[in-house]
Design an enzyme around this catalytic site. Structure first.
Site, PDB file in Angstrom:
ATOM      1  N   HIS A   1       0.956  -1.235  -0.007  1.00 37.53           N
ATOM      2  CA  HIS A   1      -0.127  -0.078   0.075  1.00 37.53           C
ATOM      3  C   HIS A   1       0.878   1.254  -0.142  1.00 37.53           C
ATOM      4  CE1 HIS A   1      -4.254   1.531   0.970  1.00 37.53           C
ATOM      5  NE2 HIS A   1      -3.323   2.807   1.100  1.00 37.53           N
TER       6      HIS A   1
ATOM      7  N   HIS B   1       1.771   5.032  -2.100  1.00 37.22           N
ATOM      8  CA  HIS B   1       1.074   5.833  -3.204  1.00 37.22           C
ATOM      9  C   HIS B   1       2.428   6.234  -4.033  1.00 37.22           C
ATOM     10  CE1 HIS B   1      -2.735   6.283  -1.628  1.00 37.22           C
ATOM     11  NE2 HIS B   1      -2.269   6.067  -0.285  1.00 37.22           N
TER      12      HIS B   1
ATOM     13  N   THR C   1      -7.324   9.559  -2.424  1.00 34.63           N
ATOM     14  CA  THR C   1      -8.541  10.408  -2.847  1.00 34.63           C
ATOM     15  C   THR C   1      -8.332  11.053  -4.084  1.00 34.63           C
ATOM     16  OG1 THR C   1      -8.050  10.887  -0.348  1.00 34.63           O
ATOM     17  CG2 THR C   1      -9.738  12.331  -1.796  1.00 34.63           C
TER      18      THR C   1
ATOM     19  N   LYS D   1      -9.190  -0.536  -6.323  1.00 33.88           N
ATOM     20  CA  LYS D   1      -9.556   0.124  -5.157  1.00 33.88           C
ATOM     21  C   LYS D   1     -10.808   0.717  -5.208  1.00 33.88           C
ATOM     22  CE  LYS D   1      -7.312   3.376  -2.082  1.00 33.88           C
ATOM     23  NZ  LYS D   1      -6.284   4.257  -1.631  1.00 33.88           N
TER      24      LYS D   1
ATOM     25  N   HIS E   1     -10.089   1.099   1.041  1.00 34.59           N
ATOM     26  CA  HIS E   1      -9.817   2.091   2.183  1.00 34.59           C
ATOM     27  C   HIS E   1     -11.023   2.074   3.009  1.00 34.59           C
ATOM     28  CE1 HIS E   1      -8.785   6.005   3.645  1.00 34.59           C
ATOM     29  NE2 HIS E   1     -10.205   6.188   3.462  1.00 34.59           N
TER      30      HIS E   1
ATOM     31  N   HIS F   1      -6.450  -0.104   6.791  1.00 33.14           N
ATOM     32  CA  HIS F   1      -6.339   0.978   7.670  1.00 33.14           C
ATOM     33  C   HIS F   1      -7.597   0.515   8.806  1.00 33.14           C
ATOM     34  CE1 HIS F   1      -4.833   3.065   4.400  1.00 33.14           C
ATOM     35  NE2 HIS F   1      -5.596   3.505   3.940  1.00 33.14           N
TER      36      HIS F   1
ATOM     37  N   ASP G   1       1.328   2.732   3.754  1.00 34.46           N
ATOM     38  CA  ASP G   1       0.578   3.760   3.300  1.00 34.46           C
ATOM     39  C   ASP G   1       1.430   5.059   2.850  1.00 34.46           C
ATOM     40  OD1 ASP G   1      -1.820   5.205   2.336  1.00 34.46           O
ATOM     41  OD2 ASP G   1      -2.309   5.836   4.401  1.00 34.46           O
TER      42      ASP G   1
ATOM     43  N   SER H   1      -1.040  11.028   1.972  1.00 33.05           N
ATOM     44  CA  SER H   1      -1.305  12.016   3.018  1.00 33.05           C
ATOM     45  C   SER H   1      -2.022  11.705   4.286  1.00 33.05           C
ATOM     46  CB  SER H   1      -1.602  13.445   2.399  1.00 33.05           C
ATOM     47  OG  SER H   1      -3.422  13.306   2.287  1.00 33.05           O
TER      48      SER H   1
END
Length: 380
Positions: A59, A61, A97, A153, A192, A221, A276, A280
């Site tokens: 996981h 980004h 996001t 996702k 998520h 999460h 993660d 952010s």
């Protein structure tokens, strides 16, 4: 070829002091003693070193996350050495996001770049929203025809999600499931999980009311709050995989959660840990306004491992599984990844007596040796 001699091998199970021969990107031999038969073989002294599988972070980004506090909060792309210095030799990249200014095309291009630079990288199509964003116009086709893509996702129980219905989640999971069967891939829906009131209920309702295998939908999460975590424990007891995120809260750290999970009778093989990284993290006030934002680091995966074996007194082998073999099995990559076995990919770390990462080998190539980074990303 590389020959590592007299090294304590954890596969992640401890198998003793061995000589390990690496050739053509694979672990070729693991023996009590391997003779040096060619001057071109690079020999590494493994004395006072532990050999462990390269870490797998499922996981990250890789193209940067963020953007929730306007354009200036977009996180940068990750670089190769940030991953290797954290002991990560296999990474799964995904969007967060932002599926508007970030694209799946960019994500796959970054995964291809990391593969070219020497590690192994996969990707997850789509983002938080529904309908899913894809390259081909279809989640199913993305997974079947794009080599790097192994799943899709979605965001659930989060104010940033699309509030999809159970029928929509069912259709997404079904498409991913069929695509996995056609392509021979893991075929996972990375869910998520936010702080929303419904928690895991949308997922459990879909699993209970359809024929979709529970291992298709992977909540991540789940250690963000206790109520969600308790639901996650029940999900894992039923056979599902749950993923714990590093660096959320001290009392809900992956290590402490795993200790509680064991007491609750949760099968530990159904638990994985991820960073993660480069996403952010943000905090909001009671009116939904962002009050703080930052960027997570992939190094948190290694730091959590050190905390588990140091402060929390985990057995070394046991702690290692949550970032190696458990993840590889969850992604249908074991024993190609997540293991020190003959014919496994040569993704290897050498740790010193204090468990500092001294050497990183990815796909048989020396990336870091004796603490010095030998291979950097193209623009580092």
């Amino acid at each position: 070829m590389i020959l590592v001699k007299n090294v304590e091998v954890y596969s992640p199970k401890y198998i003793g002091k061995k000589d390990v021969l690496i050739s053509n990107g694979k672990i070729t031999l693991i023996e009590e003693k391997v003779e040096i038969f060619n001057s071109k073989i690079k020999v590494i002294d493994g004395n006072k070193r532990k050999m462990v599988p390269g870490f797998i972070d499922q996981h990250v980004h890789i193209t940067g996350g963020g953007g929730e506090g306007s354009f200036k909060t977009r996180a940068p792309e990750i670089t190769l050495s940030k991953l290797t210095q954290a002991g990560i030799t296999t990474v799964v990249g995904l969007l967060g996001t932002d599926g508007t200014t970030r694209s799946v095309e960019n994500l796959v291009a970054k995964a291809k770049a990391l593969n070219e630079e020497g590690i192994t990288a996969y990707a997850i199509t789509s983002s938080y929203g529904y309908p899913p964003i894809t390259i081909t116009g279809s989640v199913k086709k993305d997974i079947v025809f794009i080599e790097e893509i192994i799943g899709s996702k979605i965001a659930i129980s989060d104010h940033r999600s699309s509030s999809l219905t159970n029928d929509e989640l069912s259709r997404l999971a079904s498409d991913v499931r069929v695509a996995a069967m056609l392509s021979g891939k893991a075929g996972i829906v990375v869910a998520h999980m936010g702080n929303g009131k419904r928690g895991l209920k949308p997922i459990t309702e879909v699993i209970n009311n359809t024929d979709i295998p529970i291992k298709t939908i992977r909540p991540t999460h789940v250690n963000r709050k206790k109520e969600l975590l308790m639901e996650g424990f029940e999900y894992a007891k039923l056979g599902g995989f749950i993923d714990l995120t590093c660096g959320i809260y001290e009392d809900l750290s992956p290590g402490k959660v795993i200790q509680n999970a064991e007491k609750e009778g949760v099968p530990l093989e159904n638990i994985t840990i991820s960073s993660d990284g480069y996403g952010s993290w943000s905090r909001y006030d009671d009116k939904g306004n962002i009050i703080e934002i930052g960027v997570s680091q992939v190094s948190s995966l290694y730091k959590e491992f050190l905390t588990m074996i140091g402060k929390l007194n985990f057995d070394f082998e046991k702690a290692l599984k949550f970032i190696t073999s458990n993840v590889a099995k969850a992604l249908d990559l074991y024993p190609q990844k997540g293991a020190i076995k003959e014919n496994s990919d040569a993704d290897i770390l050498l740790l010193d007596d204090d468990n500092n990462i001294q050497t990183v080998i990815a796909n048989g190539k020396l990336m870091i040796h004796e603490g010095k980074t030998l291979v950097k990303g193209t623009y580092e």
